[in-house]
Design an enzyme around this catalytic site. Sequence first.
Site: not given
Ligand code: F6R
Length: 601
Positions: A2, A74, A100-101, A473, A596
């Site tokens: 969110c 979300w 959010n949360g 990856e 994200k």
């Molecule tokens: C894959 C991707 C996710 C993030 C994961 C961790 O392309 O983007 O798998 O890598 O959600 O996110 P961060 O790095 O922000 O902790």
Amino acid sequence: MCGIVGYVGDSEALPILLSSLERLEYRGYDSAGVALIENGEIFVQKEVGKIRELVKSLWGKSSKAHCGIGHTRWATHGVPSFENAHPHLDPSKSFAIVHNGIIENYKELKEELINQGHIFTSQTDTEVIVHLISKYYEGDLLEAVRKTIELLKGAFAFAVITKYEPDRIIGVKQGSPLVIGVGENENFLASDIPAILPYTKQIIVLDDKEIVDITKSSISIYDFDGMIKTKHSMFVPWDIVSAEKSGYKHFMLKEIYEQPRVISDTVRGFLSEGISFPFDIKAINRIVMSACGSSYNASLIGKYLIERYAKIPVEVGYASEQRYEDIPIDENTLFIAISQSGETADTRFAAQYAKDNGAKLLSIVNVVGSSLDRESDYTLYTHAGPEIGVAATKTFTAQIAVLYGLAAFMGYERGSMTYEEYSNKIDKLAHIPSKIEDFLQNTDLNGGVYSELSSAKNAIYLGRGLSFPIALEGALKLKEISYIHAEGYAAGEMKHGPIALIDENMPVVFIAPKDKLYEKAISNIEEVLARKAKLIVIGNASDQHLKDISKHFIGIPDLDEEDLYPILSVVPLQLIAYEVANRLGLDVDQPRNLAKTVTVE
Ligand code: F6R
């Protein structure tokens, strides 16, 4: 996850809220909405689907409102639907909230409110908050919010407005991110900096257990005990261009092409900021690394490098698992948390567990001022700029660059490497951007690879040593944006099970650069070929043998530092995933079900 935005000021709030919401789209969402205070009433508009649906539904609306809040949802509690979309109102329609949360105890609170006669219209935990605020309201929104948060358990951020105080927004942060944008005769609130970047670069990052009271000309921050806090804004050097597509069809493609610059910036940042641990690195006898998703894959590379250069045992784990394990941790443990966003709930909780047990906490994050950054004893930054595409690309390679530099520095500090060896490693790293540039400019990935994969239902990615995390990856990239099932394996493990999957219909992507496990990789490639798989190889452009035996071959430049191949070999895998998803007509930057920044457990 969110996203929250808020605006109060001299300008019209609606266009600012809508354009700020668009810049939060990358976080992932399924519905969107806004609430404005207009002519003494609260006006709400929300839609399931993309923000363009919301914009369409507001077409022709002229709003003179100067205060409002907006949201991208979300779904966590309750399906994506009009009823569950935010903003939520109290029964008298006098208060509106965006959140959010997760409120962990919302069921108990909701039951109590229902017993008191409250009627709920959604399945969300959020609605409980706005009911409580209206219940406690006695003429001061801040006071009502204070009373409400005493009852809430969980990790959350929210913003609330009321028609009774039309020039005021109250924001709360406890676990989920919230930043304030400081303007002139206007102020902003958002989950993330890029949302409000076109309007201001003066940002205040809220800490957990903080409440902010915003009008157009004032910003007051309090802790949960009601004590006023003095916080200064910071200048964010990002320009809006770095959060825009700049002519590329998708953010992901732009971010792939940004990698040479990003690695240069990361190396420069690493050299100019240096490393000075606020603890004795010689006293560390064990390292635990923690991360999720792509950041986890980068951690695996970090493990190989730190063990090689600094001779310290390293354990790597998924943060979501580690936080529930009783991993042995003490004051001689260094816990390294890796997170692009610095807001991933699982990683933060695992890091907190480690800290509570006496470990030193070092973070590698991209977002300066993020929660993890502030909670750590020490932070190293990947200077990648905002990453908008949901799939991590430039931040992944920047993480590897930092881990490589960190491992070499630890080696030097602990005496397993001389200063010359250390600086030689950094010199080699500094040459990587031109190698990536060379690959990006001169390689015409042949169309056969894309059609091979876009028509496949499954794919296998294989690699050995430092190429094993790259196989993971590559598979993660393909599955998350093209929805094609792909798995990465350590190539040597293949004969212990996965080889049963290989036949003439299976595309196998093999990462086989000229490193110390090259000969072993060749043996595994022979095993794949013997099963007539559709072999796609990422290898050195100079490797004629691999070229001859593969169905599709993608050549990367030769390196004189084999430990840096991962930064280079992942680039074609990113491009493959991108182009396959693009050809399938999928939403590359905002793949389904993904967010994200994952701020919930
Ligand atoms: C894959 C991707 C996710 C993030 C994961 C961790 O392309 O983007 O798998 O890598 O959600 O996110 P961060 O790095 O922000 O902790």
